[in-house]
Design an enzyme around this catalytic site. Structure first.
Site, PDB file in Angstrom:
ATOM      1  N   HIS A  13      -8.144  -1.287 -17.406  1.00 20.89           N
ATOM      2  CA  HIS A  13      -8.134   0.027 -16.748  1.00 20.89           C
ATOM      3  C   HIS A  13      -8.784   1.025 -17.703  1.00 20.89           C
ATOM      4  O   HIS A  13      -8.356   1.130 -18.864  1.00 20.89           O
ATOM      5  CB  HIS A  13      -6.699   0.447 -16.437  1.00 20.89           C
ATOM      6  CG  HIS A  13      -5.983  -0.530 -15.556  1.00 20.89           C
ATOM      7  ND1 HIS A  13      -5.794  -0.309 -14.205  1.00 20.89           N
ATOM      8  CD2 HIS A  13      -5.432  -1.739 -15.818  1.00 20.89           C
ATOM      9  CE1 HIS A  13      -5.137  -1.344 -13.681  1.00 20.89           C
ATOM     10  NE2 HIS A  13      -4.905  -2.225 -14.645  1.00 20.89           N
ATOM     11  N   HIS A 189      -3.535  -6.657  -8.107  1.00 22.28           N
ATOM     12  CA  HIS A 189      -2.427  -6.814  -9.057  1.00 22.28           C
ATOM     13  C   HIS A 189      -1.235  -7.415  -8.307  1.00 22.28           C
ATOM     14  O   HIS A 189      -0.715  -6.803  -7.368  1.00 22.28           O
ATOM     15  CB  HIS A 189      -1.987  -5.461  -9.611  1.00 22.28           C
ATOM     16  CG  HIS A 189      -2.862  -4.921 -10.697  1.00 22.28           C
ATOM     17  ND1 HIS A 189      -4.153  -4.519 -10.503  1.00 22.28           N
ATOM     18  CD2 HIS A 189      -2.600  -4.700 -12.024  1.00 22.28           C
ATOM     19  CE1 HIS A 189      -4.651  -4.076 -11.645  1.00 22.28           C
ATOM     20  NE2 HIS A 189      -3.735  -4.177 -12.590  1.00 22.28           N
ATOM     21  N   GLU A 192       3.198  -9.579 -11.318  1.00 23.22           N
ATOM     22  CA  GLU A 192       3.364  -8.982 -12.650  1.00 23.22           C
ATOM     23  C   GLU A 192       4.808  -8.453 -12.740  1.00 23.22           C
ATOM     24  O   GLU A 192       5.663  -9.047 -13.388  1.00 23.22           O
ATOM     25  CB  GLU A 192       2.343  -7.847 -12.867  1.00 23.22           C
ATOM     26  CG  GLU A 192       2.484  -7.146 -14.209  1.00 23.22           C
ATOM     27  CD  GLU A 192       1.670  -5.846 -14.309  1.00 23.22           C
ATOM     28  OE1 GLU A 192       1.356  -5.229 -13.264  1.00 23.22           O
ATOM     29  OE2 GLU A 192       1.381  -5.427 -15.452  1.00 23.22           O
ATOM     30  N   ASP A 270      -5.915  -5.387 -20.226  1.00 27.67           N
ATOM     31  CA  ASP A 270      -5.184  -4.507 -19.291  1.00 27.67           C
ATOM     32  C   ASP A 270      -5.252  -3.025 -19.678  1.00 27.67           C
ATOM     33  O   ASP A 270      -6.081  -2.290 -19.148  1.00 27.67           O
ATOM     34  CB  ASP A 270      -3.732  -4.981 -19.154  1.00 27.67           C
ATOM     35  CG  ASP A 270      -3.095  -4.566 -17.828  1.00 27.67           C
ATOM     36  OD1 ASP A 270      -3.815  -4.092 -16.935  1.00 27.67           O
ATOM     37  OD2 ASP A 270      -1.872  -4.737 -17.683  1.00 27.67           O
ATOM     38  N   ASP A 271      -4.381  -2.579 -20.569  1.00 25.09           N
ATOM     39  CA  ASP A 271      -4.356  -1.179 -21.034  1.00 25.09           C
ATOM     40  C   ASP A 271      -4.121  -1.243 -22.547  1.00 25.09           C
ATOM     41  O   ASP A 271      -3.015  -0.933 -23.030  1.00 25.09           O
ATOM     42  CB  ASP A 271      -3.207  -0.403 -20.370  1.00 25.09           C
ATOM     43  CG  ASP A 271      -3.276  -0.471 -18.858  1.00 25.09           C
ATOM     44  OD1 ASP A 271      -4.038   0.303 -18.272  1.00 25.09           O
ATOM     45  OD2 ASP A 271      -2.572  -1.315 -18.262  1.00 25.09           O
TER      46      ASP A 271
END
Ligand code: ADE
Ligand code: ZN
Length: 322
Positions: A13, A189, A192, A270-271
């Site tokens: 992201h 997504h 998760e 991811d982040d």
């Protein structure tokens, strides 16, 4: 040691990749108090919901097209430095609208960052427009409509992110119809924060080529077989999963079991700064903690290129660079 390996990242992201130092500089520039969300050089959150809140607050210090160009260029330069040849960035034009910049200026800034980074290092990048579940189906449809109308050759994918516990994938199926009709690659997504049912939901309602995370498919043997049979690619982000306590520790993480069961997996971050990781660290974990050989890691990178949302000429060019 994985520094000699070429790398590919399919799941990151953009705002989630913002280096804390850059975020702090931005906050100072605009005189925004983010002390509740960024302390001692680290982003502050304690569970998935507060992570999403922190993410949204941090994003607000990036305000102009030039801010987004700088953020994008900075992250892609970091990736290129560790041997990354291809990156897909998850972006939210809706966010551009919410902060008053506008979706077009937001995307234009990001594209300028891609051009600058490519000119320096040759790194190839594409954009995946995402809708956020917690803003509801109408907003996700809006994101798909925006992406479809934008006619921007760098936008090649559509995603659904945000609060997985909100609604079922079927509630967002219309957005994916729009995205599919526009020719975008699809990823969702799932699996998760929610369990295997959420991955099955995504396959039932949309059947995307890829699933973001998908790791909780491990809870359902039939689902694992279904993923393997379909060839669905999982964008696995182990460091994120451990930080968010999807699994208690790396020893319990199913990436190896999924790969052994014939599921196609790739590795992403991811982040990264939110989860105290980086793509470099994820590749290191694959080697040191999960015990994958260089050949196995290369195989996951190849899977990333096979599943990349790019035209065939670009895919072949990426294979040639591997
Ligand atoms: N948005 C940013 N990071 C995310 C994640 N890991 N899951 C869902 N939505 C997100
Ligand atoms: Zn994600």
């Amino acid at each position: 040691m994985t520094s000699h390996l070429k790398k590919v990242e399919l799941h990151c992201h953009l705002e989630g990749a913002a280096p804390p130092e850059l975020t702090l500089a931005q906050a100072r520039k605009y005189n925004i108090d983010i002390s509740a969300y960024l302390k001692d050089g680290a982003y502050v959150w304690h569970d998935f919901a507060s992570f999403l809140e922190c993410y949204d607050k941090i994003s607000e210090v990036y305000k102009t097209a030039e801010d987004y160009a700088l953020l994008t260029e900075t992250y892609l330069a970091e990736l290129a430095d560790i041997g990354t040849i291809y990156s897909e960035l998850i972006v939210s034009p809706d966010h551009g609208k919410r902060i008053g910049l506008g979706a077009d200026a937001y995307i234009e800034g990001v594209c300028e960052g891609i051009r600058r980074a490519k000119a320096v290092s040759g790194i190839e990048a594409r954009l995946i427009v995402t809708g956020e579940r917690h803003f509801g189906p109408e907003s996700v449809i809006g994101a798909a409509e925006y992406a479809a109308k934008a006619g921007n050759p760098l936008i090649t994918g559509f995603n659904l992110a945000g609060e997985e516990r909100m609604g079922r994938v079927a509630d967002y199926a219309r957005a994916f119809d729009i995205a599919r009709d526009a020719g975008f690659g699809l990823t969702i997504h799932a699996g998760e924060v929610c369990g295997a049912f959420s991955v099955a939901d995504a396959l039932d309602a949309v059947r995307p080529a890829r699933i973001g995370h998908g790791v909780r498919a491990i809870e359902d043997a039939d689902l694992i077989k279904r993923l393997a049979d379909l060839g669905t690619v999982l964008e696995v982000c182990p460091g994120s999963n451990i930080a968010l306590k999807v699994f208690p520790d790396f020893q319990s993480h199913p990436v190896r079991a999924l790969k052994q069961a014939g599921v196609r997996v790739t590795i992403s971050s991811d982040d990264p700064p939110f989860f105290h990781t980086s793509l470099e660290r994820e590749y290191e974990l694959a080697s040191d903690v999960f015990g994958f050989s260089d050949a196995e890691i290369d195989e996951m990178t190849r899977t990333g290129i096979e599943a990349a949302f790019v035209d065939e000429a670009t895919r072949q060019a990426l294979f040639a660079r591997l």
